[in-house]
Each structure stands twice: as structure tokens, then as C-alpha cells.
Enzyme design. Structure first.
Site, short mmCIF file in Angstrom:
data_model
loop_
_atom_site.label_atom_id
_atom_site.label_comp_id
_atom_site.label_asym_id
_atom_site.label_seq_id
_atom_site.Cartn_x
_atom_site.Cartn_y
_atom_site.Cartn_z
N THR A 239 37.22 38.72 30.60
CA THR A 239 37.93 37.47 30.92
C THR A 239 37.66 37.09 32.37
OG1 THR A 239 39.64 38.05 29.33
CG2 THR A 239 40.22 36.39 30.98
N CYS A 324 31.11 48.69 56.59
CA CYS A 324 30.97 49.62 55.47
C CYS A 324 32.31 49.77 54.80
CB CYS A 324 30.49 50.97 55.97
SG CYS A 324 28.91 50.83 56.79
#
Ligand code: PLP
Length: 381
Positions: A239, A324
Site C-alpha cells: 500500500t 551516515c
């Protein structure tokens, strides 16, 4: 009124200079998302609320398509740039892969685990792809997949995609362009790039995190990574994240490339100050075409992490190379590929956006100069 990191000016506010990591969500985007959540509905349901949700989904698809110059059916919504890059590479029939040395980790990780022949194409000291090497590799095996980003997240360096596309087309290859950082900062037109596929992410343009798109030419089929329902024309099951997609489309509609000129003027002014007052500073990619908002600068001997922490204490948010997920800083493969050597661990990235003010840059500059003055004193004593 601005929401997010730099909304409150004055004492205690953060000068947010990390737009390449993520841009503050625009207030109109939040409103559109809240409305989409209130309205609810599953776009795959056949009843009234489902059909209304489906209309909102298709309106959003059309808005993204018109922004990037492709057909609505060529827009596959994903959970972001990472998934779009992963889907493009691993959804195509596996064949030879040629990828640029400065690609984002979401390309590198796939390339490093590639089941077939994969060749990393180097860049020159400016960060520009060695098209001579690319051409030789294309000649060595026709029909390769070529992955090259439009603009680099760490340096802002813009690749010559029209020239790269010419080479890839001449050798029957597939060109995948990661346009995540370029979108919203320079003009991005799928047709003009002559790419076969292209990745986008909402959170770099003032939209929400966790949503993006793969633009895929409608004559190309890929295998879905997410298997299940037939959403996104069978290319990505699950969905759809409708509030996120609605927010993404709103952010795309609100893009203002004219503001890029003002951002470029601020960036150029800051660079001039840096080079005048810190003559040993090195600005990466300065000799190449670059995004108007990015500065990647290193001063020999000053560790990236220490600079980022000192600036943070002074209320200025920048990053060390690429952000990161673990929050840890590691050696930049981008700067290493450009031959930066030890300087790579001294680099910080300052990235501006549409809400950046001259005051934000003044705060950066004085905090950064104070850091270097303290450092010089410490080294001398
Ligand atoms: N590609 C580039 C060039 C990026 O800079 C980023 C994010 O920093 C991504 C891909 C990944 O996008 P996302 O954060 O939406 O997964």
C-alpha cells in the site's frame, strides 16, 4: 514562517547548513500531509473513499511527472532514494554493471554484491567521471547498465550526463541516473537527460523523509523487489505511503529554482571569505560544474569530526562528508576517489538551502575561524 531546524532566529537557534543531509519540511507540505491523513482511504479500494485516495495518488504522480518531464506511468513511488536506486539496479535483468567511483552507498552496496561483472569507473581530481574509461568499458561489453549520479552529495559536482548518455546509447546500454541531490537545486528533466531510469527523494526538497520515486522509461520492465499486491503497476508491491507521496508532490510543486541564484550568491560569498582568510583551505570540486548550494572544504590537519563537534557546540549544523545512518564518520570514498589523500579526513560539508540567511553563514564563519585559531594555538604550545 519556517518550520524545522532554523525557524527560530537569534540566541539558541541553530544555523542549519546541512541541506544535503535533509531539508526542513515546508509548512505547506505538512498541511497537505495532515489533510491526506485525515481523508484516509486505500488507493486500491474500489469504494468511494478508496477512489478518492486513488485520485490523490494519481494527482501526486502527475505533479511529479510534470516537474521532471516524464509520463505519469513512468513514476514508481518508493520509500526514498535508496530504494529507488536498489530497485533500478537489481530489478533489471542482471548484466554487466559500470558504476562511478563517487556513487552513493545505495548504488555502491548493490554494485559490490553484483552477481555479474561489475566495474568501477574512476573520476578525475575534479570529481568528473573519466568518460574515456567508461567508453572503453562500454566497448568491452555491449548492453551494460551504467550508474552515474547527476550531482554528488558531498561535493555538489555535476556530471556531464548528456555526454555520458550519448556513450551509453551508442553501446546499447541502460543509463541509471541518481538525481536525488540535483532535484530541487538545478533543473532536472528526465527526457533531456536521456536516461533510462532516475532516482528522486522527497526529503532533499522540503518533503517528508521515507518517500521517493524511481522514474523508469515505460518501455522498460523491471522485476519488483517488494512482492505482493499489484500496486505501482506491479513494479513495487505494498500500500502506497499516500500522505508521504502527497507531501512529496506538494514539495515538488513548490520548488523554486529562481531561489538557486540567491543561494549561489551566498555560497560564492562564503567561499571567497574562506579562501581569503584561510589560504591553505582546499575546496573540492571547485573546478567542475557544481550545485549552487554545496561547499566541501578541508584544512590540512584539522579532523572533520572535531570541526563538526566544535561547530555544533556553537549552534552551527554541518556535516563531515556524507551523513551516515550510524552517526559515525568514516573516510569519504568520494574524496578518496578524487585523490584527496589525507585531506579527506579534514573535510566538512556546508550545504545551504532556500531558508539560509547571510546571518547563518556569518555564524558558521566566525565559529569556524575561532576553531582554527584555537587549534593553531594548541599546535604552537
Ligand atoms: N542518493 C544520493 C546522491 C543521496 O545523497 C541520498 C541521500 O543522502 C540517497 C541517494 C538516498 O536517499 P534516501 O535518503 O531518500 O534513501
Amino acid at each position: 514562517m519556517m518550520t524545522g531546524f532554523s525557524n527560530q532566529r537569534g540566541k539558541g537557534a541553530t544555523a542549519y547548513l546541512d541541506y544535503n543531509a535533509t531539508a526542513p519540511v515546508l509548512p505547506a507540505v505538512i498541511d497537505a500531509m495532515v489533510e491526506a491523513m485525515r481523508e484516509g482511504g486505500n488507493p486500491s479500494s474500489v469504494h468511494g473513499p478508496g477512489r478518492a485516495a486513488h485520485r490523490r495518488l494519481e494527482d501526486a504522480r502527475a505533479a511529479i511527472a510534470s516537474r521532471v518531464g516524464c509520463r505519469p506511468a513512468e513514476v514508481i513511488f518508493t520509500s526514498g532514494g535508496t530504494e529507488a536506486n536498489n530497485l533500478a539496479l537489481s530489478g533489471l535483468p542482471a548484466r554487466r554493471l559500470l558504476w562511478a567511483a563517487t556513487e552513493h552507498d545505495s548504488i555502491r552496496a548493490i554494485a559490490e554484491a553484483w552477481p555479474n561483472d561489475a566495474v568501477m569507473i574512476p573520476v578525475d581530481h575534479r570529481g568528473l567521471l573519466r568518460t574515456d574509461v567508461l567508453e572503453a568499458e562500454l566497448k568491452a561489453g555491449e548492453g551494460a547498465i551504467v550508474a552515474v549520479m547527476l550531482a554528488n552529495n558531498e561535493t555538489g559536482v555535476i556530471q556531464d550526463i548528456p555526454e555520458i548518455a550519448r556513450l551509453v546509447h551508442a553501446h546499447g546500454g541502460h543509463l541509471h541516473v541518481d538525481a536525488v541531490q540535483a532535484f530541487g537545486k538545478i533543473s532536472v528533466h528526465f527526457g533531456a537527460l536521456q536516461a533510462h531510469s532516475m532516482s528522486l527523494s522527497a526529503h532533499k526538497i522540503g518533503g517528508p523523509q521515507g518517500v521517493g520515486a524511481l522514474i523508469l522509461r515505460d518501455d522498460i520492465t523491471i522485476a519488483a523487489r517488494n512482492r505482493g499486491g499489484g500496486q505501482e503497476l506491479g513494479r513495487r508491491a505494498g500500500t502506497e505511503n499516500l500522505p508521504g507521496i502527497v507531501g512529496f508532490a506538494r514539495a515538488a510543486e513548490l520548488l523554486d529554482l529562481d531561489a538557486a541564484a540567491a543561494v549561489a550568491a551566498l555560497r560564492d560569498g562564503l567561499e571567497a571569505r574562506i579562501l581569503q582568510d584561510v589560504p591553505q583551505a582546499v575546496i573540492f570540486g571547485r573546478d567542475a560544474p557544481r550545485l549552487p548550494n554545496t561547499i566541501c572544504v578541508a584544512v590540512p590537519g584539522a579532523a572533520s569530526e572535531t570541526q563538526v563537534m566544535a561547530l555544533d557546540l556553537a549552534g552551527v549544523a554541518v556535516s563531515a562528508g556524507s551523513a551516515c545512518s550510524s552517526g559515525k564518520v568514516r573516510q569519504s570514498h568520494v574524496l578518496a576517489a578524487m585523490g584527496a589523500g589525507d585531506l579527506a579526513s579534514a573535510a566538512i560539508r556546508v550545504s545551504l538551502g532556500r531558508h539560509t540567511s547571510a546571518m547563518d553563514l556569518d555564524r558558521f564563519f566566525s565559529a569556524w575561524m575561532a576553531f582554527h585559531a584555537r587549534r593553531r594555538k594548541a599546535v604552537a604550545s
